[in-house]
Design a protein around this motif. Structure first.
Motif, short mmCIF file in Angstrom:
data_model
loop_
_atom_site.label_atom_id
_atom_site.label_comp_id
_atom_site.label_asym_id
_atom_site.label_seq_id
_atom_site.Cartn_x
_atom_site.Cartn_y
_atom_site.Cartn_z
N ASP A 6 0.82 -1.22 0.00
CA ASP A 6 0.00 0.00 0.00
C ASP A 6 0.86 1.26 0.00
O ASP A 6 2.10 1.21 -0.05
CB ASP A 6 -0.99 -0.01 1.16
CG ASP A 6 -0.33 0.13 2.53
OD1 ASP A 6 0.87 0.48 2.60
OD2 ASP A 6 -1.03 -0.12 3.53
N GLU A 7 0.19 2.42 0.06
CA GLU A 7 0.90 3.70 -0.03
C GLU A 7 1.79 3.96 1.17
O GLU A 7 2.64 4.86 1.16
CB GLU A 7 -0.10 4.86 -0.21
CG GLU A 7 -1.04 5.09 0.97
CD GLU A 7 -2.35 4.35 0.83
OE1 GLU A 7 -3.40 4.91 1.25
OE2 GLU A 7 -2.34 3.21 0.33
N ARG B 34 6.30 7.05 -5.77
CA ARG B 34 5.52 7.99 -4.96
C ARG B 34 5.64 9.42 -5.53
O ARG B 34 4.66 10.17 -5.53
CB ARG B 34 6.03 7.95 -3.51
CG ARG B 34 5.20 8.80 -2.55
CD ARG B 34 5.64 8.61 -1.10
NE ARG B 34 5.11 7.36 -0.55
CZ ARG B 34 5.82 6.25 -0.34
NH1 ARG B 34 7.12 6.22 -0.65
NH2 ARG B 34 5.27 5.18 0.18
N ARG C 168 -2.04 3.82 -9.09
CA ARG C 168 -2.55 5.17 -8.82
C ARG C 168 -4.07 5.20 -9.00
O ARG C 168 -4.62 4.41 -9.77
CB ARG C 168 -1.90 6.19 -9.78
CG ARG C 168 -0.38 6.11 -9.80
CD ARG C 168 0.25 7.19 -10.68
NE ARG C 168 1.68 6.92 -10.87
CZ ARG C 168 2.60 7.17 -9.97
NH1 ARG C 168 2.26 7.73 -8.81
NH2 ARG C 168 3.88 6.88 -10.20
N TYR D 44 -0.70 8.36 -5.77
CA TYR D 44 -0.04 7.08 -5.54
C TYR D 44 -0.77 6.30 -4.45
O TYR D 44 -1.03 6.81 -3.36
CB TYR D 44 1.41 7.31 -5.13
CG TYR D 44 2.16 6.06 -4.74
CD1 TYR D 44 2.58 5.15 -5.71
CD2 TYR D 44 2.44 5.78 -3.40
CE1 TYR D 44 3.26 3.98 -5.35
CE2 TYR D 44 3.14 4.63 -3.03
CZ TYR D 44 3.53 3.74 -4.01
OH TYR D 44 4.21 2.59 -3.66
N LYS D 45 -1.11 5.03 -4.74
CA LYS D 45 -1.85 4.20 -3.79
C LYS D 45 -1.11 2.91 -3.45
O LYS D 45 -1.60 2.12 -2.65
CB LYS D 45 -3.22 3.85 -4.37
CG LYS D 45 -4.17 5.04 -4.45
CD LYS D 45 -4.51 5.55 -3.05
CE LYS D 45 -5.51 6.68 -3.09
NZ LYS D 45 -5.85 7.17 -1.73
#
Length: 487
Positions: A382-383, A429, A455, A461-462
């Motif tokens: 994850d982010e 990122r 994304r 960004y995810k």
């Protein structure tokens, strides 16, 4: 009872049951009357004159022969009225379907076209496009292969062509999917006109020198004509699925197979023109011109009128949505059509236990099974750089265990890889990079490892998706494989 051309076969058989056996002996076609379905459909509504048309017998002669058989069997003289042909066409829907199927079976059996045209005119006269679709569907449901229905498609359209051509072309608002299909057809006809003009100059058997003069023009024309693939793709992926909801599957399969024939011809024509394979490519180009024109006729006289009569505005909106993703052939759709007030389909909500995705919905079990059966290993970070998922495939390339879930991804790699992992995450990122590729050889296998930035629609960004794949066998592939080779 009095006998005349308008006497119903059902009335005749009820009065003289023994005539069933006689009629079957008289013509193999009358054997159909032994079928309960045929007796309840055609037998109920067909007249002696129409039965004569089905059996390929002169109606006056059939009336006289029936009267003679009655006299021989029971000694009664049946009065025979004027043996005139004609009368009203068969109107019962089921009976018409049986007659149409019988005509198709005759086509399959090689009966002459003029005989079948006459039979159609005498029994049906006018036809609705939906009746042709139902006929094809029923024949395939009864076991006639799609390939055979496809083979007969041009021929049976020829039988019905006079009736179909007399009907008005579909009229729809600008911007309606059918309107877009039809203006694409006009564009296709323009390109075909150019093609036919060049082919007329070249002749049937040009030598290479003569062909070379128009080779550049043909290259351009065939290249433009190849755009029709988008027209066919929209039919296959937007219109056909909605028709299938209404049980129309057979005609779609037949038309799709014809699309593929045209695609093969386009590919062959492209190669033939490029290599100046005259005169063979001229035959391919003539076939292509005829096939596309025939498809336009089938669309505008059968498919589109049937679909217009069948689909609601909401369903046409469903056809319209997503067309841009496939694209259009040569044109831009015109504005105007909105589908009517309130016609736009409501967003589909996920059913109980279902997960709604962008392009469908599945149960959690289905999602999990799909991910586990993919021919690649995937992991999602994850982010916040935490591992959230890995696919538990049967034979993972790199081992994973549940203890990795929730862990910082940097800590899942050996210290010597820390800087590289961190750089990938930082670049993803920041938006300066979107993908990183690596490949290694391990235990005699060639492995591809890829990282993709994930994304949202706004570009935020995810997370990062890691995909690992054994491509050893893929790297060995050559040529083409189009057929199933299972034993």
């Amino acid at each position: 009872m009095d006998l005349n051309a308008n006497t119903k076969i059902d009335d005749l058989l009820q009065e003289y049951p023994f005539l069933m056996e006689y009629l079957v002996e008289r013509s193999p076609k009358f054997k159909l009357l032994e079928s309960a379905v045929m007796r309840k459909t055609v037998g109920k509504v067909a007249t002696v004159a129409q039965a004569a048309a089905i059996g390929g017998i002169d109606p006056g002669r059939l009336l006289n022969d029936i009267a003679e058989e009655i006299r021989k069997r029971i000694g009664t003289d049946a009065a025979v009225g004027a043996a005139k042909e004609g009368g009203s066409p068969i109107m019962d829907a089921d009976a018409r379907q049986e007659v149409l199927k019988d005509i198709m079976r005759d086509l399959h059996g090689g009966v002459e076209m003029n005989i079948l045209k006459r039979k159609f005119h005498e029994l049906i006269k006018d036809i609705d496009p939906s009746e042709i679709a139902k006929m094809e569907q029923r024949l395939m449901d009864e076991g006639m292969p799609e390939s055979e229905v496809k083979r007969l498609c041009d021929v049976h359209v020829e039988v019905f062509k006079e009736s179909l051509s007399a009907q008005d072309a579909p009229v729809v608002p600008r911007g309606h999917p059918v309107h877009t299909y039809m203006i694409e057809n006009r564009a296709a006809e323009g390109i075909l006109h150019e093609l036919d003009h060049v082919l007329a100059k070249i002749g049937d058997s040009p030598d290479k020198a003569r062909f070379a003069k128009d080779q550049p023009a043909l290259t351009t024309i065939v290249g433009r004509l190849s755009g029709i693939d988008l027209h066919y793709l929209r039919k296959e992926n937007q219109l056909f699925p909605v028709l299938e909801v209404h049980g129309i599957t057979g005609p779609s399969q037949v038309m799709w197979a014809l699309h593929d024939d045209i695609r093969v011809a386009l590919k062959s024509a492209t190669a033939g023109v490029s290599k100046a394979l005259a005169p063979d490519v001229v035959n391919t180009l003539r076939y292509l011109s005829k096939s596309i024109r025939d498809m336009i006729y089938k669309e505008e006289h059968i498919l589109f009128p049937m679909a217009i009569g069948l689909l609601t505005d909401a369903e046409w909106q469903k056809v319209r949505q997503g067309e841009e993703e496939i694209g259009y052939a040569w044109i831009t759709p015109e504005a105007g059509w909105t589908g009517g007030a309130g016609a736009a389909p409501e967003p589909v909500s996920a059913g109980p236990g279902m997960v709604r995705l962008d392009t469908g919905q599945m149960t959690m079990e289905q999602v999990n099974m799909m991910l586990k059966h993919m021919p690649v290993d995937i992991s999602f970070v994850d982010e916040n750089d935490e591992v959230r998922y890995y696919s538990a495939t049967k034979d993972r390339i790199f081992p994973r265990s549940p203890g990795v879930i929730g862990r910082k991804v940097q800590n899942c790699h050996p210290p010597k890889s820390f800087a590289m992992v961190q750089r990938i995450l930082d670049e993803f990122r920041a938006g300066s990079r979107h993908k990183a590729d690596f490949w290694i050889q391990m235990k005699g296998r060639f492995l591809l490892i890829q990282y993709f930035a994930v994304r949202d629609e706004k570009g935020t960004y995810k997370g990062t998706l890691e995909v690992s794949q054994d491509v050893t066998d893929i790297r060995k592939l050559e040529g083409q494989k189009r057929l199933l080779d299972w034993e």
